[in-house]
Design a protein around this motif. Structure first.
Motif, PDB file in Angstrom:
ATOM      1  N   GLN A  35      40.845  68.436 -42.556  1.00 26.46           N
ATOM      2  CA  GLN A  35      41.036  67.083 -42.020  1.00 26.46           C
ATOM      3  C   GLN A  35      40.432  66.055 -42.971  1.00 26.46           C
ATOM      4  OE1 GLN A  35      42.787  65.919 -39.160  1.00 26.46           O
ATOM      5  NE2 GLN A  35      42.449  64.018 -40.285  1.00 26.46           N
ATOM      6  N   ARG A  76      41.700  71.837 -34.988  1.00 25.63           N
ATOM      7  CA  ARG A  76      42.033  70.805 -33.988  1.00 25.63           C
ATOM      8  C   ARG A  76      42.562  69.632 -34.807  1.00 25.63           C
ATOM      9  NH1 ARG A  76      35.928  68.499 -32.252  1.00 25.63           N
ATOM     10  NH2 ARG A  76      35.161  68.374 -34.400  1.00 25.63           N
ATOM     11  N   SER A  77      43.440  68.839 -34.209  1.00 21.21           N
ATOM     12  CA  SER A  77      43.998  67.725 -34.971  1.00 21.21           C
ATOM     13  C   SER A  77      44.113  66.520 -34.052  1.00 21.21           C
ATOM     14  CB  SER A  77      45.362  68.089 -35.550  1.00 21.21           C
ATOM     15  OG  SER A  77      46.367  67.962 -34.572  1.00 21.21           O
ATOM     16  N   TYR A  78      44.372  65.366 -34.643  1.00 21.69           N
ATOM     17  CA  TYR A  78      44.460  64.134 -33.860  1.00 21.69           C
ATOM     18  C   TYR A  78      45.848  63.930 -33.281  1.00 21.69           C
ATOM     19  CZ  TYR A  78      39.897  63.228 -35.799  1.00 21.69           C
ATOM     20  OH  TYR A  78      38.566  63.333 -36.128  1.00 21.69           O
ATOM     21  N   GLN A  79      46.810  64.676 -33.791  1.00 22.02           N
ATOM     22  CA  GLN A  79      48.156  64.579 -33.207  1.00 22.02           C
ATOM     23  C   GLN A  79      48.998  65.805 -33.513  1.00 22.02           C
ATOM     24  OE1 GLN A  79      51.307  61.448 -32.045  1.00 22.02           O
ATOM     25  NE2 GLN A  79      50.967  61.215 -34.203  1.00 22.02           N
ATOM     26  N   ALA A  81      52.895  66.589 -32.474  1.00 25.75           N
ATOM     27  CA  ALA A  81      54.117  66.112 -31.824  1.00 25.75           C
ATOM     28  C   ALA A  81      55.239  67.045 -32.239  1.00 25.75           C
ATOM     29  CB  ALA A  81      54.430  64.679 -32.241  1.00 25.75           C
ATOM     30  N   GLY A 114      52.140  67.070 -27.842  1.00 21.68           N
ATOM     31  CA  GLY A 114      51.443  68.292 -27.454  1.00 21.68           C
ATOM     32  C   GLY A 114      49.936  68.113 -27.479  1.00 21.68           C
ATOM     33  N   GLY A 115      49.228  69.029 -26.868  1.00 20.95           N
ATOM     34  CA  GLY A 115      47.763  69.025 -26.934  1.00 20.95           C
ATOM     35  C   GLY A 115      47.321  69.510 -28.306  1.00 20.95           C
ATOM     36  N   SER A 116      46.332  68.860 -28.885  1.00 23.97           N
ATOM     37  CA  SER A 116      45.933  69.198 -30.252  1.00 23.97           C
ATOM     38  C   SER A 116      44.442  69.442 -30.390  1.00 23.97           C
ATOM     39  CB  SER A 116      46.368  68.077 -31.201  1.00 23.97           C
ATOM     40  OG  SER A 116      45.858  66.830 -30.767  1.00 23.97           O
ATOM     41  N   ASP A 117      43.746  69.556 -29.275  1.00 23.65           N
ATOM     42  CA  ASP A 117      42.281  69.658 -29.323  1.00 23.65           C
ATOM     43  C   ASP A 117      41.782  71.094 -29.390  1.00 23.65           C
ATOM     44  OD1 ASP A 117      43.449  69.770 -26.722  1.00 23.65           O
ATOM     45  OD2 ASP A 117      41.439  69.767 -25.866  1.00 23.65           O
ATOM     46  N   LEU A 253      51.056  56.632 -37.469  1.00 25.45           N
ATOM     47  CA  LEU A 253      50.568  58.004 -37.305  1.00 25.45           C
ATOM     48  C   LEU A 253      49.360  58.196 -38.225  1.00 25.45           C
ATOM     49  CD1 LEU A 253      53.990  59.923 -37.576  1.00 25.45           C
ATOM     50  CD2 LEU A 253      52.974  58.801 -35.568  1.00 25.45           C
ATOM     51  N   GLY A 254      48.324  58.821 -37.710  1.00 17.24           N
ATOM     52  CA  GLY A 254      47.119  59.038 -38.497  1.00 17.24           C
ATOM     53  C   GLY A 254      47.250  60.241 -39.417  1.00 17.24           C
ATOM     54  N   ALA A 255      46.529  60.217 -40.526  1.00 14.43           N
ATOM     55  CA  ALA A 255      46.516  61.349 -41.454  1.00 14.43           C
ATOM     56  C   ALA A 255      46.158  62.631 -40.703  1.00 14.43           C
ATOM     57  CB  ALA A 255      45.511  61.100 -42.562  1.00 14.43           C
ATOM     58  N   THR A 257      48.472  64.209 -38.883  1.00 13.53           N
ATOM     59  CA  THR A 257      49.463  64.362 -37.812  1.00 13.53           C
ATOM     60  C   THR A 257      50.352  65.567 -38.117  1.00 13.53           C
ATOM     61  OG1 THR A 257      49.554  62.047 -37.115  1.00 13.53           O
ATOM     62  CG2 THR A 257      51.590  63.315 -36.876  1.00 13.53           C
TER      63      THR A 257
ATOM     64  N   GLN B 113      50.542  63.708 -21.765  1.00 11.50           N
ATOM     65  CA  GLN B 113      49.794  63.819 -22.999  1.00 11.50           C
ATOM     66  C   GLN B 113      50.092  62.579 -23.827  1.00 11.50           C
ATOM     67  OE1 GLN B 113      48.506  67.384 -23.632  1.00 11.50           O
ATOM     68  NE2 GLN B 113      47.065  66.072 -24.710  1.00 11.50           N
ATOM     69  N   ASP B 117      45.822  59.609 -32.134  1.00 11.81           N
ATOM     70  CA  ASP B 117      45.458  59.551 -33.555  1.00 11.81           C
ATOM     71  C   ASP B 117      45.244  58.131 -34.058  1.00 11.81           C
ATOM     72  OD1 ASP B 117      48.233  59.293 -32.988  1.00 11.81           O
ATOM     73  OD2 ASP B 117      48.651  59.392 -35.126  1.00 11.81           O
TER      74      ASP B 117
END
Lengths: 339, 339
Positions: A35, A76-79, A81, A114-117, A253-255, A257, B113, B117
């Protein structure tokens, strides 16, 4: 360049992996996690590439790379999709339940958040409460992006693709109808996904990457038996730049994603639904699609969903037969309450 | 304890804020970001609390706290899942379009959801391409959790609540019908959300926090005119522990998960839909609900959605009238392509 996150802490420990997946070297002294590398890609990428080259030449200390030591590249990621780019798959599923697919599905991508945690590692078990939930895998390709501005064009989206990975988008099929009927999309029916041991820069795919699609078969194996080998470059109605631009329509979209392709699916040569591998077809990337085809042909699904103890393996090989991303390999295990 | 993330880099700079929101002190030397604090809460919390106490006593260096310097407490997070706990609101919206609400909505929480991000700061503009998208705010409460195991009980979920915040869940109403019709939930219709300048530990709410709900009015103001003041503790069908347990049904939740209440909404005293503040009612927490009530009463919506230049302010005050979380205050601004 091939990158992997060895299991360590919440975000893994970044290593560079050799092209043949046999050896790895620590990237920690450049940047500790994937990340963080994506957060500062322009600055960090050249240094990681230098290290990758040194690894290939054997000019840096390295150690044996074991796929079972890996977390997902982004644990884990911030997004996350996930699109449904293989519209063939969507049309089939609808057909099996007697529903017409709107014409707009061929021009307006389907995508869910989707869930990304809490991603699973590529060899972690799929833990489920009950076989009655209809446990299924979904073999997919995904890309990991840099920052993407709101309203990005297709071309800007294409330029933001940093890495390619494989995904198992685990699904609990029997929870889906009731959940979708509520109108707010998937939640409990999409538990944690798992990603391939290794994420690769697009150049590692050579001419199998055309800037938008991966033109190679995606191999799924169920309990050591070949289950699917559709070509990810065929019948992909929306390529990755199109999916990214769709996701960035109303917000940036954040880096880091992750944008998924949806279940890879090819039509049969004659244009009809695909056939099982046993019948000389290319098979499927999820049990639901096989069951759908059975329903259309025989009036009922014959293939069961996954049971406790079943194992799915998802992999992609280059033209020489070498694994590109390493393999996702997951056993379904019954949930037991932590005490 | 009150925590805030000043704008700096991707994850902000963690500060402790005084109870009266006038002063702040750097928490950097304990832990640089709120996400990292949540990742290691058990170890870090006592040290942050010591610092908060010293700040109240004036025994540490501090500086003037300005809400407009703040990012959202988590400028980006690994999960943002938003419930619709005020079922009254859901029933009204359905009623306006002539649809019955399934009975199960009273017992099975709705949850979607969201994208996590790229949150907006509490004073950042809401950037939208067109007023025709139906730009709306949604004033909500949310909690931020620690790790929650898969299959958590309501009690385990309650014990995992670490922080409470306010949210503006920005919505593009006119994109919703087509998007929900596709069956996969919200995506483009839910652009980036914004959170209050300050996140507070539940004890800061004193007896307004009962372990599951916040018993105080949530104040929304539109262009400096009071728009809503429903009590967040009233008509909340599913409290936060119930929402968290719902989210954790088939997978664990990672530390820093944000769970939203959905738009806060109270019925009228007589049990019917709420009245506008101008008519002596408690008003609403989003324009859609006011428009819905107008549609039911007059056959058509009379209140427009937000226009460029409109400003929404969302705040909550304690019994003495002091702001608890600071204010979200956002102007709607027209999107201009970055060049």
């Amino acid at each position: 360049m091939k990158l992997s996150s060895l299991k360590q802490g919440r975000d893994g420990r970044l290593v560079i992996v050799s092209r043949d997946l046999t050896r790895a070297t620590d990237a920690f002294f450049i940047v500790p996690t994937l990340q963080q590398a994506l957060d500062d890609w322009e600055k960090v990428e050249p240094r990681l590439r230098d290290l990758a080259e040194q690894l290939e030449h054997g000019s840096v200390p390295s150690f044996r790379f074991h796929e079972h030591d890996c977390a997902s590249p982004l644990p884990r990621s911030y997004q996350w999709a996930d699109g449904s780019a293989y519209v063939n798959h969507v049309e089939l599923v609808r057909k099996a339940r007697g529903a017409e697919m709107p014409q707009s599905f061929w021009t307006d991508p389907l995508m869910y958040q989707g869930g990304s945690d809490s991603f699973l590692g590529p060899r972690d078990p799929i833990i489920a409460v009950s076989e009655a939930q209809g446990i299924d895998f979904e073999a997919e390709i995904a890309v990991i992006t840099d920052d993407v501005p709101m309203g990005a064009t297709r071309e800007e989206a294409a330029n933001a693709i940093r890495l390619v990975v494989l995904v198992n988008d685990v699904s609990l099929r029997n929870l889906i109808p009731a959940e979708l009927a509520k109108g707010f999309g998937f939640f409990q029916s999409k538990p944690s996904s798992a990603f391939s041991p290794v994420a690769v820069t697009p150049d590692e795919l050579n001419d199998a990457w055309d800037g938008g699609k991966v033109h190679l078969p995606l191999l799924s194996t169920l309990n050591d038996k070949p289950f699917g080998r559709p070509n990810a470059g065929v019948d992909m109605t929306f390529d990755f730049p199109t999916l990214i631009a769709h996701a960035a329509k109303t917000r940036p979209l954040g880096a880091g994603t992750i944008i998924g392709s949806g279940t890879v699916s090819n039509k049969d040569e004659g244009g009809g639904p695909g056939k099982p591998i046993d019948d000389g077809g290319l098979g499927y990337s999820c049990l639901a699609e096989q069951r759908t085809v059975e329903t259309i042909l025989h009036g009922e699904a014959r293939t069961p969903f996954m049971r406790f103890g079943d194992t799915v393996r998802i992999e992609m090989k280059d033209k020489e037969g070498h694994s590109i991303f390493g393999a996702i390999e997951q056993e379904v295990v019954a949930y037991r309450k932590e005490t």
